[in-house]
Scaffold this motif. Sequence first.
Motif, short mmCIF file in Angstrom:
data_model
loop_
_atom_site.label_atom_id
_atom_site.label_comp_id
_atom_site.label_asym_id
_atom_site.label_seq_id
_atom_site.Cartn_x
_atom_site.Cartn_y
_atom_site.Cartn_z
N PRO A 148 15.90 -21.85 6.19
CA PRO A 148 14.79 -21.17 5.49
C PRO A 148 14.83 -19.65 5.72
CG PRO A 148 13.99 -23.08 6.71
CD PRO A 148 15.41 -22.86 7.15
N LYS A 150 12.36 -16.44 5.39
CA LYS A 150 10.94 -16.11 5.23
C LYS A 150 10.74 -15.12 4.08
CE LYS A 150 6.83 -14.47 7.67
NZ LYS A 150 6.28 -13.94 8.94
N ALA A 151 9.87 -15.50 3.15
CA ALA A 151 9.56 -14.63 2.02
C ALA A 151 8.90 -13.35 2.51
CB ALA A 151 8.65 -15.36 1.04
N GLN A 152 9.33 -12.22 1.96
CA GLN A 152 8.79 -10.93 2.34
C GLN A 152 7.88 -10.38 1.25
OE1 GLN A 152 9.51 -9.52 5.46
NE2 GLN A 152 10.46 -11.54 5.77
N TYR A 328 6.17 -11.68 -3.80
CA TYR A 328 7.07 -11.85 -2.66
C TYR A 328 8.52 -11.92 -3.14
CZ TYR A 328 3.25 -12.90 0.58
OH TYR A 328 2.14 -12.81 1.38
N CYS A 330 12.70 -13.19 -1.64
CA CYS A 330 13.62 -13.75 -0.65
C CYS A 330 15.02 -13.27 -1.00
CB CYS A 330 13.61 -15.27 -0.66
SG CYS A 330 12.13 -16.03 0.03
N CYS A 351 14.56 -20.03 1.23
CA CYS A 351 13.38 -19.24 0.84
C CYS A 351 12.12 -20.06 1.09
CB CYS A 351 13.45 -18.85 -0.63
SG CYS A 351 12.08 -17.75 -1.16
N THR A 352 11.10 -19.45 1.65
CA THR A 352 9.86 -20.16 1.95
C THR A 352 8.81 -20.01 0.85
OG1 THR A 352 8.98 -18.25 3.19
CG2 THR A 352 10.21 -19.92 4.43
N SER A 384 8.82 -26.71 1.26
CA SER A 384 9.38 -25.36 1.15
C SER A 384 10.57 -25.21 2.09
CB SER A 384 8.33 -24.28 1.40
OG SER A 384 8.08 -24.11 2.77
N GLY A 385 11.24 -24.08 2.00
CA GLY A 385 12.41 -23.85 2.83
C GLY A 385 13.62 -23.42 2.02
#
Length: 410
Positions: A148, A150-152, A328, A330, A351-352, A384-385
């Motif tokens: 995964p 983490k989405a920014q 967001y 990723c 990607c979360t 998610s992930g």
Amino acid sequence: MRSIRPSFTVRRGRSGSRGTSPVLAAVALASVLALTATACGGDKDDNAGGEASASATSGADGDGKIQIPDDIKDKLKEHGIDIDKWKNGAWKNWDRDDWLREANDFINPIIKGLWDPDRMRDADDPDRGVDDNDLSGDQGVTDPTPAPVKAQAVRPPYHSNAATAGKVFFDSPEGTMVCSATVVEDPAHPGKSSLVWTAGHCVHAGKKGGWYRNIAFVPSYNDKGMTEEQLQNATKEQVAPFGVWWGDWAQTSQQWIEQGGETGGDGASYDYAVIHVTPEQGNGGKSLEETVGSALPVNFKAPAVPQVESITATGYPAAAPFDGQSLYQCQDKPGRLSINKADPTMYRIGCTMTGGSSGGGWVATGSDGKPALVSNTSIGPVSSGWLAGPRLGDVAEGVYQAVSKKFAAQ
């Protein structure tokens, strides 16, 4: 995405009263995916092409009322649709016998003011699910599940940092829904594009349904990144600073129309759509690209997955822990995902982002060193992930060129 989450159209629970139906249950398996499927109009061939006709959403008279061209009125009448009754609520009739589904049946008259800030804020992502059986067996090349990423959060104002991104809103039998989308270039109108790229499941329900209704695009939705609490009192100009743009034509692959499913990965390799849009309020003759100041090229000949160093996916995730109001991204090196070995292998990244991000653009740097759209979010696991998106080849290019040519003379 279709959850696996149909590229993200997710239905979120809310405390207040809602005009939409409750969240659709996802299959209770660790690897369940939720998918949303929607297709666009065109002929019954791989390119889903169609002859040009006057827009159902174009034109306004001196008092600002939307004018429906006669040929569109006639087309509506052929399907037993009275335009005045339609605008006054008849569009809410989702009787299967009356639900238009064929490629050339796309009709989307503007209902001025329908997409107000409250309705946009409360839109959800249609939730679907698939189990791990969809990913088993000898189905082509599938790389190990990515870790995964983490989405920014994109730094606001979004227009300064992701000008081509926005939200697609639409109505479905399940309620008011939302996806993500991207402004792309129009080869027929260089520098003046009004084309939007999203997922097929964000405009059409696939093999068991038809076209969604009241499809509209809002570029740079919530541009200043206001919180959900702040948005409660936001004006339409704050929520949609570059206007609301209604789809006057949409096309998807015929494969999505015929194969797209509510659950599983059916049709996911062809889960893309192109929408031509027109402004709800009029825009002084400016195109969408001129209004937002940017549009991405589309690369239909992207290199093989091992040669792609990095892909960036952008969207407005709506399912928990996100609220659908913020943008967001990723970034990850893609792997391969094959759901059906007879279909093109898909891109997959860690990607979360969750439901609501469906349809959002995937961008990679081309051989010329410039960014280009190479895919869109289609599916992902309910937990998610990771996300997966279709590789864009000849069929996708046929859809894109058909929409461009349809409006080339305008």
